[in-house]
Scaffold this motif. Sequence first.
Motif, PDB file in Angstrom:
ATOM      1  N   ARG A  44       0.831  -1.210   0.000  1.00 18.19           N
ATOM      2  CA  ARG A  44       0.000   0.000   0.000  1.00 18.19           C
ATOM      3  C   ARG A  44       0.862   1.256   0.000  1.00 18.19           C
ATOM      4  O   ARG A  44       0.579   2.223  -0.721  1.00 18.19           O
ATOM      5  CB  ARG A  44      -0.943  -0.008   1.205  1.00 18.19           C
ATOM      6  N   GLN A  45       1.931   1.261   0.797  1.00 13.12           N
ATOM      7  CA  GLN A  45       2.819   2.419   0.842  1.00 13.12           C
ATOM      8  C   GLN A  45       3.509   2.633  -0.513  1.00 13.12           C
ATOM      9  O   GLN A  45       3.538   3.749  -1.026  1.00 13.12           O
ATOM     10  CB  GLN A  45       3.886   2.236   1.932  1.00 13.12           C
ATOM     11  N   ALA A  46       4.059   1.563  -1.077  1.00  9.95           N
ATOM     12  CA  ALA A  46       4.770   1.673  -2.350  1.00  9.95           C
ATOM     13  C   ALA A  46       3.837   2.088  -3.483  1.00  9.95           C
ATOM     14  O   ALA A  46       4.204   2.924  -4.319  1.00  9.95           O
ATOM     15  CB  ALA A  46       5.451   0.348  -2.688  1.00  9.95           C
ATOM     16  N   LEU A  47       2.639   1.520  -3.515  1.00 10.76           N
ATOM     17  CA  LEU A  47       1.671   1.896  -4.546  1.00 10.76           C
ATOM     18  C   LEU A  47       1.328   3.375  -4.427  1.00 10.76           C
ATOM     19  O   LEU A  47       1.281   4.094  -5.427  1.00 10.76           O
ATOM     20  CB  LEU A  47       0.415   1.034  -4.449  1.00 10.76           C
ATOM     21  N   GLY A  48       1.120   3.839  -3.221  1.00 11.19           N
ATOM     22  CA  GLY A  48       0.821   5.252  -3.002  1.00 11.19           C
ATOM     23  C   GLY A  48       1.958   6.157  -3.447  1.00 11.19           C
ATOM     24  O   GLY A  48       1.735   7.168  -4.114  1.00 11.19           O
ATOM     25  N   VAL A  81      13.016   6.053  -0.014  1.00 16.20           N
ATOM     26  CA  VAL A  81      14.051   5.524   0.880  1.00 16.20           C
ATOM     27  C   VAL A  81      13.449   5.181   2.242  1.00 16.20           C
ATOM     28  O   VAL A  81      13.745   4.133   2.815  1.00 16.20           O
ATOM     29  CB  VAL A  81      15.224   6.526   1.035  1.00 16.20           C
ATOM     30  N   TYR A  82      12.591   6.042   2.751  1.00 15.48           N
ATOM     31  CA  TYR A  82      11.947   5.818   4.039  1.00 15.48           C
ATOM     32  C   TYR A  82      11.180   4.491   4.036  1.00 15.48           C
ATOM     33  O   TYR A  82      11.318   3.685   4.957  1.00 15.48           O
ATOM     34  CB  TYR A  82      11.014   6.990   4.342  1.00 15.48           C
ATOM     35  N   GLY A  83      10.406   4.269   2.991  1.00 17.96           N
ATOM     36  CA  GLY A  83       9.648   3.028   2.893  1.00 17.96           C
ATOM     37  C   GLY A  83      10.531   1.819   2.669  1.00 17.96           C
ATOM     38  O   GLY A  83      10.339   0.770   3.285  1.00 17.96           O
ATOM     39  N   PHE A  84      11.504   1.948   1.790  1.00 15.78           N
ATOM     40  CA  PHE A  84      12.390   0.836   1.447  1.00 15.78           C
ATOM     41  C   PHE A  84      13.205   0.392   2.654  1.00 15.78           C
ATOM     42  O   PHE A  84      13.315  -0.805   2.931  1.00 15.78           O
ATOM     43  CB  PHE A  84      13.310   1.240   0.291  1.00 15.78           C
ATOM     44  N   GLU A  91      10.089  -3.170   9.573  1.00 17.55           N
ATOM     45  CA  GLU A  91       9.285  -2.207  10.324  1.00 17.55           C
ATOM     46  C   GLU A  91       8.094  -1.744   9.504  1.00 17.55           C
ATOM     47  O   GLU A  91       8.175  -1.626   8.289  1.00 17.55           O
ATOM     48  CB  GLU A  91      10.128  -0.988  10.697  1.00 17.55           C
ATOM     49  N   LYS A  92       7.000  -1.459  10.191  1.00 16.96           N
ATOM     50  CA  LYS A  92       5.810  -0.909   9.534  1.00 16.96           C
ATOM     51  C   LYS A  92       5.685   0.552   9.949  1.00 16.96           C
ATOM     52  O   LYS A  92       4.976   0.883  10.888  1.00 16.96           O
ATOM     53  CB  LYS A  92       4.567  -1.694   9.948  1.00 16.96           C
ATOM     54  N   LYS A  93       6.414   1.417   9.250  1.00 17.57           N
ATOM     55  CA  LYS A  93       6.352   2.853   9.516  1.00 17.57           C
ATOM     56  C   LYS A  93       5.712   3.534   8.314  1.00 17.57           C
ATOM     57  O   LYS A  93       6.180   3.371   7.186  1.00 17.57           O
ATOM     58  CB  LYS A  93       7.752   3.428   9.756  1.00 17.57           C
ATOM     59  N   GLU A  94       4.667   4.305   8.576  1.00 12.85           N
ATOM     60  CA  GLU A  94       3.987   5.017   7.493  1.00 12.85           C
ATOM     61  C   GLU A  94       4.879   6.120   6.938  1.00 12.85           C
ATOM     62  O   GLU A  94       5.627   6.757   7.682  1.00 12.85           O
ATOM     63  CB  GLU A  94       2.684   5.621   7.991  1.00 12.85           C
ATOM     64  N   SER A  95       4.762   6.359   5.648  1.00  6.76           N
ATOM     65  CA  SER A  95       5.485   7.450   5.014  1.00  6.76           C
ATOM     66  C   SER A  95       5.031   8.777   5.612  1.00  6.76           C
ATOM     67  O   SER A  95       3.852   8.941   5.909  1.00  6.76           O
ATOM     68  CB  SER A  95       5.218   7.482   3.504  1.00  6.76           C
ATOM     69  N   PRO A  96       5.951   9.720   5.778  1.00 10.64           N
ATOM     70  CA  PRO A  96       5.560  11.024   6.312  1.00 10.64           C
ATOM     71  C   PRO A  96       4.496  11.683   5.425  1.00 10.64           C
ATOM     72  O   PRO A  96       4.508  11.533   4.214  1.00 10.64           O
ATOM     73  CB  PRO A  96       6.857  11.830   6.289  1.00 10.64           C
ATOM     74  N   ILE A  97       3.591  12.377   6.030  1.00 14.21           N
ATOM     75  CA  ILE A  97       2.524  13.165   5.422  1.00 14.21           C
ATOM     76  C   ILE A  97       1.463  12.301   4.757  1.00 14.21           C
ATOM     77  O   ILE A  97       0.292  12.392   5.083  1.00 14.21           O
ATOM     78  CB  ILE A  97       3.056  14.224   4.435  1.00 14.21           C
ATOM     79  N   PHE A  98       1.835  11.430   3.828  1.00 14.25           N
ATOM     80  CA  PHE A  98       0.876  10.702   3.010  1.00 14.25           C
ATOM     81  C   PHE A  98       0.602   9.271   3.464  1.00 14.25           C
ATOM     82  O   PHE A  98      -0.319   8.633   2.970  1.00 14.25           O
ATOM     83  CB  PHE A  98       1.347  10.652   1.552  1.00 14.25           C
ATOM     84  N   GLY A  99       1.391   8.726   4.363  1.00 15.93           N
ATOM     85  CA  GLY A  99       1.310   7.314   4.738  1.00 15.93           C
ATOM     86  C   GLY A  99      -0.057   6.853   5.195  1.00 15.93           C
ATOM     87  O   GLY A  99      -0.554   5.820   4.759  1.00 15.93           O
TER      88      GLY A  99
END
Length: 109
Positions: A44-48, A81-84, A91-99
Amino acid sequence: MENLEDINKGKNTAIISYLTIIGTIIAVLMNNENKSEFASFHVRQALGINLLYLMLSYIIGGFDSWMISISFWVAMFALWVYGFIGALNGEKKESPIFGRFFQNIFKSL
């Protein structure tokens, strides 16, 4: 603490999801066969991130300004990079702002 078995099961799929839009599509298919909540989160994060990149790059290209373009590229690279790194570290950390938005809009994946 996350379920270590689920993380190990979905780690490869999560990492693949960040390798371009093609990798995200492959990861969606891989995760459908062997469902993992960890992999689903990162898909979901990568698709976004990939869709945000595609939508904004069209708009940013119209400005014809190297300063705006460089800022855009740096911001998108930072999100990637944050997601990767999160996927690599398990770890399951949401992307800043949009996660959170990505998790909500693509919750069916």
